[in-house]
Design a protein around this motif. Structure first.
Motif, short mmCIF file in Angstrom:
data_model
loop_
_atom_site.label_atom_id
_atom_site.label_comp_id
_atom_site.label_asym_id
_atom_site.label_seq_id
_atom_site.Cartn_x
_atom_site.Cartn_y
_atom_site.Cartn_z
N PRO A 1 41.28 24.87 -23.47
CA PRO A 1 40.64 23.58 -23.21
C PRO A 1 39.14 23.78 -23.01
O PRO A 1 38.70 24.84 -22.56
CB PRO A 1 41.29 23.09 -21.92
CG PRO A 1 42.53 23.88 -21.78
CD PRO A 1 42.27 25.20 -22.45
N GLY A 2 38.35 22.75 -23.30
CA GLY A 2 36.91 22.89 -23.14
C GLY A 2 36.22 21.60 -22.86
O GLY A 2 36.71 20.52 -23.20
N LEU A 3 35.06 21.70 -22.22
CA LEU A 3 34.18 20.57 -21.99
C LEU A 3 33.16 20.55 -23.11
O LEU A 3 32.51 21.56 -23.39
CB LEU A 3 33.47 20.74 -20.64
CG LEU A 3 32.36 19.75 -20.32
CD1 LEU A 3 32.91 18.33 -20.17
CD2 LEU A 3 31.63 20.17 -19.04
N PHE A 4 33.01 19.39 -23.75
CA PHE A 4 32.06 19.26 -24.85
C PHE A 4 31.07 18.16 -24.52
O PHE A 4 31.45 17.08 -24.09
CB PHE A 4 32.78 18.94 -26.16
CG PHE A 4 33.50 20.11 -26.74
CD1 PHE A 4 32.90 20.90 -27.69
CD2 PHE A 4 34.76 20.44 -26.29
CE1 PHE A 4 33.56 22.00 -28.20
CE2 PHE A 4 35.44 21.53 -26.79
CZ PHE A 4 34.83 22.33 -27.76
N LEU A 5 29.80 18.46 -24.73
CA LEU A 5 28.72 17.49 -24.56
C LEU A 5 28.14 17.26 -25.94
O LEU A 5 27.66 18.19 -26.57
CB LEU A 5 27.65 18.04 -23.62
CG LEU A 5 28.15 18.53 -22.26
CD1 LEU A 5 27.04 19.24 -21.51
CD2 LEU A 5 28.71 17.40 -21.45
N LYS A 6 28.20 16.02 -26.40
CA LYS A 6 27.70 15.77 -27.77
C LYS A 6 26.89 14.51 -27.82
O LYS A 6 26.93 13.67 -26.98
CB LYS A 6 28.81 15.74 -28.78
CG LYS A 6 29.96 14.84 -28.43
CD LYS A 6 31.05 14.98 -29.45
CE LYS A 6 32.24 14.10 -29.06
NZ LYS A 6 33.23 14.06 -30.02
#
Length: 119
Positions: A114-119
């Motif tokens: 799982p990951g945190l993505f900032l886009k």
């Protein structure tokens, strides 16, 4: 699930924050919605494991799952903005399943972290 909040978050322009997971409903082919809540960050993966009380009643989103085991992107932009405003260095969330269905997710040590993505 616990993750670091990037230190220099103001240096990077982004419009949305999402948590990416890989999972699905393994009970049957019906679609279910799981709830995401903010959680305490005062736990670790060894001697101080999280308990149910670490999960707050502050809802921050949801995860739609059907029987397809696939990547899911779920918006947590408001939560990350609140953490950033508070100067937090970590964020944490919990997933509540009140559907009566069994769901599975890949873990940090699994095939799809799982990951945190900032886009």
């Amino acid at each position: 699930m616990k993750f670091p909040i990037p230190k220099d978050l103001n240096d990077f322009p982004y419009a949305a924050s999402t948590i990416q997971t890989f999972g699905g409903n393994v009970t049957d082919s019906s679609a279910v919605m799981l709830s995401l809540y903010s959680a305490s960050t005062n736990w670790d993966d060894s001697a101080n494991l999280p308990t149910a009380s670490a999960c707050s009643m502050n809802g921050i989103g949801g995860i739609y799952l059907d029987s397809a085991r696939q990547v899911r992107q779920n918006d947590i932009s408001s939560y990350i903005a609140d953490q950033k405003a508070a100067g937090a260095t970590e964020g944490a969330l919990c997933i509540r399943n009140t559907t009566g269905k069994t769901v599975t997710f890949s873990s940090r040590t699994g095939s799809w972290t799982p990951g945190l993505f900032l886009k």
